[in-house]
Write a protein that holds these residues in place. Structure first.
Motif: not given
Length: 360
Positions: A275-278, A297-301, A317-319, A338-340
């Motif tokens: 994936d693209s993520g950190e 695209h936002g949160p990553y778990l 709701g999380a970003g 999510a709305d930053n």
């Protein structure tokens, strides 16, 4: 940020664990902070207390914020520094917590180290170590061990525009530098895990370093040193069970999530999704490492399974997620909404017995 000492399974058992997902999207519960424009950089628990720290972004300035979880609500506390940010917090008990970051006066271009202590009633600013070059210095991480406070971050280097990694230990009276060429070459140190005074690990912009009481050495990571590897978070269960997370630069994905594990002898890379993520933070839940961070695209778990890490549902709701901790049978996460334009702080009930869940 992020020494995660927890009673759990052995490293071998971790690799064999499968089990259900940590939480469905609907299982997450947001807990509003009541603070506009808050960036919660860190969340940490210890001794039954839970804190989140960060800063209010006014666009023209930053103002430090520290909030504690009291009777089911976040309660902000007055800050001794009017301008700056808190990057990390280490919690020992309800009457003993440490927070670090950077401070500056209005109109100043360069930051200085910020260290604060919570005594159960108020935050008090503690004088930090004296640096040869202070302008532009900042502590990114703090941890406690055996009555000592460890803090690490970055400071100006010997040439204009350069930076050095810094590590200091505080015994309640004075700061002692734990620095040499290896730690200085770390540039930006994002997490520290002191298992003892002679067994300390740091996660840095350019890898993992270990201190044995005499000096720092680069960890022998698979593939050798690489400028493409960036480490952000540590979870140290024992000297033979340590997890590190971050990302690797990728020509296709740009940033690909990265996880390493240390079994007391060697570091190995643990498979992660393509994936693209950190990843920014890692904790253990029922003996399983769970890592959080961000994607385009936002949160990553991610959660550990028998074959490697797998993606988990995004909390509604999380970003972007900066930090996590485990306490009282809950996995807590902190970051942007999510709305930053607002903070997201929330938890998932994990069904973890309280005796197995400790923060930091």
């Amino acid at each position: 940020m992020k020494l995660a000492l927890t009673v759990g399974l052995s490293a071998t058992a971790l690799v064999l664990t499968t089990g259900p997902a940590i939480a469905a999207a609907s299982d997450w519960h947001e807990t509003p902070t009541g603070v506009d424009a808050l960036l919660p950089y860190s969340i940490s628990a210890g001794g039954g207390a839970l804190w989140t720290v960060g800063a209010i972004d006014t666009r023209d300035d930053f103002q430090p914020v520290a909030a504690r979880w009291v009777n089911g609500k976040w309660q902000t506390t007055p800050q001794p520094a009017g301008h700056g940010r808190l990057s990390d917090v280490a919690v020992r008990t309800a009457d003993d917590a440490w927070a670090v970051g950077a401070r500056w006066a209005p109109g100043e271009l360069w930051s200085q180290l910020l260290v604060q202590h919570w005594n159960g009633k108020a935050w008090k600013q503690v004088p930090g170590p004296t640096l040869a070059r202070e302008g532009g210095s900042e502590f990114y991480t703090v941890a406690t061990q055996g009555g000592q406070v460890w803090a690490a971050g970055s400071a100006p280097g010997p040439t204009e525009g350069s930076s050095d990694g810094i590590v200091y230990r505080y015994d309640g009276k004075r700061w002692m530098g734990v620095n040499d060429a290896i730690s200085a070459a770390s540039l930006f140190i994002y997490d520290i895990a002191p298992l003892s005074r002679t067994d300390v690990w740091i996660a840095a912009e350019n890898g993992i370093k270990h201190y044995d009481g005499q000096g720092w050495k680069d960890a022998a990571l698979p593939g050798g040193p690489s400028p493409a590897v960036h480490l952000r978070g540590l979870a140290a269960v024992s000297p033979s069970d340590i997890w590190a997370v971050g990302h690797r630069e990728d020509p296709v994905l740009r940033r690909r999530p990265l996880v390493y594990h240390f079994n007391g002898k060697v570091w190995s890379e643990v498979p992660t999704p393509a994936d693209s993520g950190e990843l920014w933070s890692v904790n253990l839940v029922k003996g399983q490492p769970v890592a959080v961070g961000e994607s385009p695209h936002g949160p990553y778990l991610l959660r550990m399974t028998g074959t490697g890490f797998v993606r988990q549902p995004d909390p509604a709701g999380a970003g972007l997620l900066f930090s996590s901790t485990v306490t009282g049978g809950r996995l807590w996460i902190a970051g942007k909404a999510a709305d930053n334009n607002a903070a997201y702080v929330g938890f998932s009930r994990l069904g973890v017995p309280a005796a197995l869940a400790t923060g930091r």
